[in-house]
Design a protein around this motif. Structure first.
Motif, PDB file in Angstrom:
ATOM      1  N   UNK A  44       2.431 -26.917   8.183  1.00 39.76           N
ATOM      2  CA  UNK A  44       1.669 -26.813   6.938  1.00 39.76           C
ATOM      3  C   UNK A  44       1.675 -25.417   6.328  1.00 39.76           C
ATOM      4  N   UNK A  45       2.853 -24.771   6.154  1.00 43.09           N
ATOM      5  CA  UNK A  45       2.879 -23.416   5.594  1.00 43.09           C
ATOM      6  C   UNK A  45       2.596 -23.417   4.096  1.00 43.09           C
ATOM      7  N   UNK A  56       4.033 -15.818   3.671  1.00 40.33           N
ATOM      8  CA  UNK A  56       3.843 -17.182   4.161  1.00 40.33           C
ATOM      9  C   UNK A  56       2.641 -17.207   5.098  1.00 40.33           C
ATOM     10  N   UNK A  57       1.718 -18.128   4.841  1.00 46.57           N
ATOM     11  CA  UNK A  57       0.659 -18.418   5.800  1.00 46.57           C
ATOM     12  C   UNK A  57       1.076 -19.643   6.596  1.00 46.57           C
ATOM     13  N   UNK A  58       1.218 -19.485   7.898  1.00 48.75           N
ATOM     14  CA  UNK A  58       1.598 -20.590   8.779  1.00 48.75           C
ATOM     15  C   UNK A  58       0.350 -21.059   9.514  1.00 48.75           C
ATOM     16  N   UNK A 280       7.733 -40.088   9.083  1.00 45.09           N
ATOM     17  CA  UNK A 280       6.423 -39.980   9.738  1.00 45.09           C
ATOM     18  C   UNK A 280       5.523 -39.070   8.932  1.00 45.09           C
ATOM     19  N   UNK A 281       4.714 -38.297   9.639  1.00 44.82           N
ATOM     20  CA  UNK A 281       3.768 -37.392   8.986  1.00 44.82           C
ATOM     21  C   UNK A 281       4.403 -36.016   8.885  1.00 44.82           C
ATOM     22  N   UNK A 282       4.619 -35.574   7.662  1.00 42.39           N
ATOM     23  CA  UNK A 282       5.133 -34.231   7.399  1.00 42.39           C
ATOM     24  C   UNK A 282       4.189 -33.560   6.400  1.00 42.39           C
ATOM     25  N   UNK A 283       3.881 -32.301   6.633  1.00 42.44           N
ATOM     26  CA  UNK A 283       2.990 -31.562   5.744  1.00 42.44           C
ATOM     27  C   UNK A 283       3.804 -30.503   4.986  1.00 42.44           C
TER      28      UNK A 283
END
Length: 284
Positions: A44-45, A56-58, A280-283
């Motif tokens: 979720x960056x 970038x906030x990771x 699937x689930x990807x942010x």
């Protein structure tokens, strides 16, 4: 259209949604591996231009999601989140070691609960200041998700979140997520939703919001959920959104699209749905 038919149509799209690399040959992939607590995730960056490079906030959390959407905790049963700040150069290479982001917001405003810390941060630069919208569930009763606005302070020994302002009221049972920030010379705007396209004006200092404009939109946009902040283009704005399909097992699948908006923030077009790396689930 019939809700069941719409849901089936979205699910059918999963079978045909290509990987982004298949439709965007210019795609460049870089792995970001800031040091995190043992077993915590990296996902979720959020990205913001910074001169010739990027900030970038990771995000890192103490759980992973396994089929059919089960949350598996690394430690305890309270959802926790931390962020690391990563600087990239113009070629997307890591320019310096990742730095953990401290939380300097007022602890007395937090009520605790099963979901703590700030989630789903979206970076935006307004008037030379770095801000982030975020979701919080511990600044109100019943763990209701609310939208918060944070300062991201880079001065001092460590980067830090500070000065939390709550933008949504926290009505019982009404969860607010996925607002998309837009930088503006006279403050900040936020896309509340795309179908219809509702845009809020925000006074960052006071944390007050009001409805700024409302545009009709085609029915397909009703299922589009917020993703990235809005990025300026030659003739308007561009953002990345997602929509959710459900397998019969109850497992979620996220599909993504690019959405273009004009200067008045009316939607002018959107891409076909795609996946980044998996089904699937990807942010994003």
């Amino acid at each position: 259209a019939d809700p069941g038919l719409r849901a089936r149509t979205r699910l059918n799209q999963v079978h045909y949604a290509p990987l982004l690399a298949d439709v965007a040959p210019s795609l460049v992939a870089r792995r970001l591996d800031p040091p995190v607590q043992g077993g915590w995730s990296r996902f979720n960056p959020t990205v913001e231009a910074d001169g010739e490079g990027w900030l970038v906030l990771v995000r890192s959390s103490n759980y992973r999601i396994e089929p059919p959407g089960t949350y598996v905790f690394t430690d305890g049963d309270t959802i926790r989140t931390r962020y690391h700040l990563v600087r990239l150069d113009g070629s997307l290479n890591v320019g310096e070691p990742a730095r953990p982001v401290a939380d300097r917001t007022d602890p007395d405003l937090k009520l605790g609960g099963p979901v703590q810390d700030f989630e789903d941060c979206r970076l935006v630069r307004v008037g030379g200041r770095l801000l982030a919208t975020a979701t919080t569930r511990e600044h109100g009763p019943d763990a209701v998700a609310r939208i918060a606005l944070l300062d991201l302070e880079l001065d001092g020994p460590e980067p830090a979140f500070a000065n939390v302002r709550l933008l949504s009221p926290g009505r019982p049972g009404l969860h607010e997520k996925n607002w998309m920030p837009i930088p503006a010379d006279d403050g900040l705007r936020l896309v509340y939703g795309l179908g219809p396209t509702a845009v809020l004006a925000c006074e960052p200092a006071a944390g007050r919001v009001r409805l700024d404009r409302l545009h009709d939109a085609v029915p397909a946009l009703h299922e589009f959920r917020g993703g990235s902040q809005l990025v300026r283009t030659a003739d308007g704005w561009l953002c990345l959104v997602h929509e959710v399909a459900w397998w019969e097992s109850g497992e979620r699948v996220y599909l993504h699209r690019f959405v273009a908006l004009d200067e008045d923030l009316r939607v002018t077009g959107y891409s076909h749905p795609f996946r980044f790396r998996l089904t699937g689930i990807e942010f994003a």
